[in-house]
Design a protein around this motif. Structure first.
Motif, mmCIF file in Angstrom:
data_model
loop_
_atom_site.group_PDB
_atom_site.id
_atom_site.type_symbol
_atom_site.label_atom_id
_atom_site.label_comp_id
_atom_site.label_asym_id
_atom_site.label_seq_id
_atom_site.Cartn_x
_atom_site.Cartn_y
_atom_site.Cartn_z
ATOM 1 N N VAL A 96 51.183 -25.377 -20.753
ATOM 2 C CA VAL A 96 51.961 -26.335 -21.543
ATOM 3 C C VAL A 96 51.813 -25.993 -23.017
ATOM 4 N N ASN A 97 52.642 -26.599 -23.822
ATOM 5 C CA ASN A 97 52.671 -26.298 -25.247
ATOM 6 C C ASN A 97 51.609 -27.098 -25.996
ATOM 7 N N ALA A 98 50.362 -26.872 -25.611
ATOM 8 C CA ALA A 98 49.224 -27.534 -26.259
ATOM 9 C C ALA A 98 47.962 -26.784 -25.871
ATOM 10 N N ILE A 99 46.931 -26.998 -26.640
ATOM 11 C CA ILE A 99 45.616 -26.449 -26.291
ATOM 12 C C ILE A 99 44.980 -27.396 -25.279
ATOM 13 N N VAL A 100 44.439 -26.849 -24.196
ATOM 14 C CA VAL A 100 43.862 -27.674 -23.133
ATOM 15 C C VAL A 100 42.377 -27.362 -22.989
ATOM 16 N N PHE A 101 41.558 -28.395 -23.144
ATOM 17 C CA PHE A 101 40.132 -28.314 -22.846
ATOM 18 C C PHE A 101 39.889 -29.057 -21.537
ATOM 19 N N SER A 102 39.163 -28.451 -20.630
ATOM 20 C CA SER A 102 38.790 -29.122 -19.383
ATOM 21 C C SER A 102 37.300 -29.405 -19.395
ATOM 22 N N VAL A 103 36.943 -30.641 -19.047
ATOM 23 C CA VAL A 103 35.534 -31.028 -18.904
ATOM 24 C C VAL A 103 35.343 -31.458 -17.454
ATOM 25 N N GLY A 104 34.479 -30.762 -16.718
ATOM 26 C CA GLY A 104 34.301 -31.075 -15.310
ATOM 27 C C GLY A 104 32.908 -30.771 -14.822
ATOM 28 N N ASN A 105 32.758 -30.724 -13.510
ATOM 29 C CA ASN A 105 31.463 -30.394 -12.914
ATOM 30 C C ASN A 105 31.688 -29.781 -11.536
ATOM 31 N N ILE A 106 30.616 -29.380 -10.884
ATOM 32 C CA ILE A 106 30.753 -28.825 -9.532
ATOM 33 C C ILE A 106 30.064 -29.706 -8.497
ATOM 34 N N THR A 107 29.522 -30.838 -8.927
ATOM 35 C CA THR A 107 28.891 -31.770 -7.992
ATOM 36 C C THR A 107 29.509 -33.149 -8.161
ATOM 37 N N VAL A 108 29.401 -33.973 -7.131
ATOM 38 C CA VAL A 108 29.833 -35.361 -7.260
ATOM 39 C C VAL A 108 28.747 -36.143 -7.998
ATOM 40 N N GLY A 109 29.151 -37.256 -8.551
ATOM 41 C CA GLY A 109 28.184 -38.069 -9.281
ATOM 42 C C GLY A 109 28.274 -37.826 -10.777
ATOM 43 N N ALA A 159 27.754 -32.281 3.448
ATOM 44 C CA ALA A 159 26.356 -31.996 3.768
ATOM 45 C C ALA A 159 25.485 -31.966 2.519
ATOM 46 N N GLY A 160 26.110 -31.795 1.370
ATOM 47 C CA GLY A 160 25.418 -31.806 0.086
ATOM 48 C C GLY A 160 26.297 -32.495 -0.934
ATOM 49 N N LEU A 161 26.089 -32.173 -2.213
ATOM 50 C CA LEU A 161 26.867 -32.810 -3.266
ATOM 51 C C LEU A 161 27.790 -31.845 -3.994
ATOM 52 N N LEU A 162 27.816 -30.580 -3.571
ATOM 53 C CA LEU A 162 28.648 -29.592 -4.251
ATOM 54 C C LEU A 162 30.121 -29.807 -3.933
ATOM 55 N N ARG A 163 30.935 -29.833 -4.974
ATOM 56 C CA ARG A 163 32.379 -29.903 -4.795
ATOM 57 C C ARG A 163 32.976 -28.509 -4.593
ATOM 58 N N GLU A 164 32.255 -27.505 -5.058
ATOM 59 C CA GLU A 164 32.668 -26.105 -4.910
ATOM 60 C C GLU A 164 31.410 -25.275 -4.736
ATOM 61 N N PRO A 165 31.538 -24.047 -4.207
ATOM 62 C CA PRO A 165 30.376 -23.156 -4.168
ATOM 63 C C PRO A 165 29.863 -22.869 -5.573
ATOM 64 N N ILE A 166 28.582 -22.599 -5.686
ATOM 65 C CA ILE A 166 27.980 -22.306 -6.987
ATOM 66 C C ILE A 166 28.651 -21.114 -7.659
ATOM 67 N N SER A 167 29.158 -20.181 -6.846
ATOM 68 C CA SER A 167 29.831 -18.994 -7.394
ATOM 69 C C SER A 167 31.055 -19.357 -8.236
ATOM 70 N N SER A 168 31.584 -20.562 -8.062
ATOM 71 C CA SER A 168 32.747 -20.986 -8.837
ATOM 72 C C SER A 168 32.430 -21.122 -10.320
ATOM 73 N N LEU A 169 31.150 -21.192 -10.658
ATOM 74 C CA LEU A 169 30.775 -21.296 -12.072
ATOM 75 C C LEU A 169 31.234 -20.097 -12.888
ATOM 76 N N LYS A 170 31.560 -18.979 -12.219
ATOM 77 C CA LYS A 170 32.047 -17.817 -12.963
ATOM 78 C C LYS A 170 33.385 -18.109 -13.652
ATOM 79 N N ARG A 171 34.078 -19.161 -13.217
ATOM 80 C CA ARG A 171 35.327 -19.546 -13.889
ATOM 81 C C ARG A 171 35.068 -20.286 -15.195
ATOM 82 N N ALA A 172 33.857 -20.806 -15.355
ATOM 83 C CA ALA A 172 33.557 -21.633 -16.536
ATOM 84 C C ALA A 172 33.403 -20.774 -17.780
ATOM 85 N N ASP A 173 33.857 -21.314 -18.909
ATOM 86 C CA ASP A 173 33.625 -20.673 -20.196
ATOM 87 C C ASP A 173 32.338 -21.165 -20.836
ATOM 88 N N VAL A 174 32.017 -22.446 -20.578
ATOM 89 C CA VAL A 174 30.827 -23.069 -21.150
ATOM 90 C C VAL A 174 30.162 -23.890 -20.069
#
Length: 204
Positions: free
Chosen positions: A55-68, A185-200
């Motif tokens: 989109v025609n804007a700068i987008v910052f995403s703030v998220g996590n990989i676990t519930v809670g 079975a746990g609290l992960l929303r994604e595999p830990i390997s998904s952190l490679k998509r994160a910038d910060v």
């Protein structure tokens, strides 16, 4: 005991006995199905077969990989205040499962909103808050209707359809990887390997 407390006791192994073991086995099978669904979805996005929309804007995403709670909302508030100090026009994109709407500041009553929305409305008076489960539609509205030039997508790490310029992932230091297992079975929303998509990555 709330459902969340019961679930954590079960998946952490605190609850023992035959019934608890059977339930954990069932949750492990369900987690395999969940892993397959998440894996296929991420693969399709990584290959470009599922398209991200810019989109025609700068987008910052703030998220996590676990519930809670991992401190996403306080960081969103900090970002909004920082941008306001720099005179940037920003909007917050947050989820909603009913009609899409924006929170208006005139005669606002905190009791009209729940938890995160109330906190955001109180602490980010300069920012528009657009509630829509369709992040792309919310982004387009924030740009066209409110002329926002910076969008902060709250809880956006798993919502890959909207392209972002910066992916921030929050990790709770007290339980960083949700017992090392995917939901339920746990609290992960994604595999830990998904952190490679994160910038910060922010440890809270």
């Amino acid at each position: 005991m709330s459902y969340e407390q019961w679930h954590r006791r079960l998946i952490s192994g605190q609850d023992i006995g035959f019934v608890a073991k059977v339930l954990r086995l069932f949750l492990s099978w369900a987690a395999i199905v969940y892993w397959l669904v998440i894996g296929v979805r991420n693969f399709l996005y990584s290959k470009g077969w599922l398209k991200t929309i810019s989109v025609n804007a700068i987008v910052f995403s703030v998220g996590n990989i676990t519930v809670g709670g991992t401190g996403k909302t306080p960081l969103v508030i900090w970002l909004c205040r920082f941008l306001a100090q720099k005179d940037f026009s920003c909007a917050i994109l947050t989820r909603g499962y009913k009609a899409a709407f924006s929170i208006q500041r005139s005669n606002i009553r905190v009791q009209d909103y729940k938890d995160e929305l109330a906190m955001l409305a109180e602490n980010c008076p300069q920012a528009k808050i657009v509630v829509n489960s369709d992040r792309v539609a919310g982004a387009i509205r924030a740009i066209n209707e409110f002329e926002a030039r910076i969008l902060i997508m709250d809880d956006g790490f798993q919502h890959r359809r909207l392209a972002r310029d910066l992916d921030i992932v929050m990790i709770d230091a007290t339980q960083p990887f949700g017992y090392g297992r995917l939901l339920p079975a746990g609290l992960l929303r994604e595999p830990i390997s998904s952190l490679k998509r994160a910038d910060v990555v922010v440890i809270t």
